[in-house]
Design an enzyme around this catalytic site. Structure first.
Site, PDB file in Angstrom:
ATOM      1  N   THR A 236      37.425  39.250  40.875  1.00  0.00           N
ATOM      2  CA  THR A 236      36.726  37.980  40.986  1.00  0.00           C
ATOM      3  C   THR A 236      35.320  38.138  40.423  1.00  0.00           C
ATOM      4  OG1 THR A 236      36.032  36.251  42.550  1.00  0.00           O
ATOM      5  CG2 THR A 236      35.976  38.525  43.349  1.00  0.00           C
ATOM      6  N   CYS A 237      34.647  37.013  40.201  1.00  0.00           N
ATOM      7  CA  CYS A 237      33.275  37.057  39.671  1.00  0.00           C
ATOM      8  C   CYS A 237      32.645  35.702  39.966  1.00  0.00           C
ATOM      9  CB  CYS A 237      33.263  37.390  38.175  1.00  0.00           C
ATOM     10  SG  CYS A 237      34.166  36.207  37.152  1.00  0.00           S
ATOM     11  N   GLY A 238      31.861  35.149  39.033  1.00  0.00           N
ATOM     12  CA  GLY A 238      31.267  33.847  39.254  1.00  0.00           C
ATOM     13  C   GLY A 238      32.223  32.703  38.968  1.00  0.00           C
ATOM     14  N   GLY A 240      35.493  33.468  36.989  1.00  0.00           N
ATOM     15  CA  GLY A 240      36.742  33.982  36.442  1.00  0.00           C
ATOM     16  C   GLY A 240      36.670  34.517  35.029  1.00  0.00           C
ATOM     17  N   TRP A 265      33.922  32.893  42.585  1.00  0.00           N
ATOM     18  CA  TRP A 265      32.914  32.546  43.575  1.00  0.00           C
ATOM     19  C   TRP A 265      32.542  31.065  43.526  1.00  0.00           C
ATOM     20  CZ3 TRP A 265      31.723  34.588  47.888  1.00  0.00           C
ATOM     21  CH2 TRP A 265      30.553  34.204  48.565  1.00  0.00           C
TER      22      TRP A 265
END
Length: 280
Positions: A236-238, A240, A265
């Site tokens: 995951t990240c900000g 995708g 996120w």
């Protein structure tokens, strides 16, 4: 079964660019919140690898969603990729001009849609130029091809699925955002979004996977960054995008079945009822 290295070198591409089955995608993308001097398409227009077409992750996306560049359905994806001259039987090479930022995302998208013969150019456009590769600024002439989607839902994680994982040990959750945002010290770049992380996730910024000259770190160095590279994992990240860099790194270590949390996120933190952690 996918195997081998998900990356190719600039030298390999120079030697194989004329092969009739090779197709090249320029996935250059600059996030809006960084106030880029140009768009990815403008960067592609200024100069790209001969024959490369531009793949816009904001356009080949579920534009009905409020979330940024979400994965489109297979019908839209197939229609768009066909118009880029990409289809069944092609060896696809993806690159960008921004340190894997979106090339890894496009690599993941193609694999979700069932295309397994796709690799990322290690070092991107900069490596191509350094190896003596030429650039062109005119769009290539492409012929539409047939693309058969065979969707792999196991490579996509949604919020409902992730909520069921929190508090369990069934999958490792790797968060690729910078540590300041992960631990809640720094604000999120998207207005109104709280910082912090999904409880139980581990932080491994995407930048830690890449060398100073923009190549992905070799396998032995990557292996030291993951507690168990072969463990079932979701990244995951900000929004995708950077998460796909971690998935690409894990594929380099032999784990080709990593899922990416598409909403990441931006989706998780948009609902204040979902748990948010700020400590390790």
């Amino acid at each position: 079964m996918e195997s081998g290295d998900p990356l190719v070198s600039a030298d390999w591409l120079i030697n194989n660019i004329a092969a009739p089955d090779v197709r090249i995608l320029d996935a250059t993308y600059f996030a809006d919140f960084t106030n880029p001097p140009e768009t990815g398409r403008q960067a592609w227009s200024r100069g790209h690898i001969p024959g490369a077409v531009h793949f816009d992750i904001d356009e080949i996306a579920d534009t009905s969603s409020d979330l940024p560049h979400m994965l489109p359905d297979s019908v839209k994806f197939s229609a768009r990729i066909r118009k880029l001259g990409v289809g069944d039987g092609n060896r696809i090479i993806v690159y960008d001009q921004n340190r894997f930022f979106a090339s890894a995302r496009v690599w993941w998208m193609l694999r979700v849609m069932g295309h397994t013969d796709v690799r990322v150019l290690d070092g991107g456009l900069h490596a191509w130029v350094a190896a003596g590769g030429e650039l062109e600024d005119l769009p290539p002439v492409v012929s539409e091809r047939h693309f058969t989607p065979r969707v792999r839902t196991d490579l996509v994680m949604d919020t409902d699925g992730l909520e069921k994982l929190v508090g369990t040990a069934r999958m490792t959750i790797v968060d690729s955002r910078p540590d300041g945002r992960f631990f809640g010290r720094d604000p999120e770049p998207r207005k109104g979004l709280a910082s912090g992380h999904i409880p139980g996730s581990v932080n491994l910024p995407g930048s830690a996977l890449i060398t100073e000259d923009g190549h992905m770190k070799p396998a032995d160095k990557l292996a030291r960054l993951f507690k168990d590279p072969k463990a079932p994992t979701v990244t995951t990240c900000g929004s995708g995008v950077t998460a796909a860099i971690a998935a690409l790194a894990l594929a380099r270590l032999g784990n080709w079945d990593v899922a990416v949390y598409d909403g990441s996120w931006t989706e998780w933190a948009s609902d204040p009822s979902r748990p948010v952690a700020t400590s390790a």
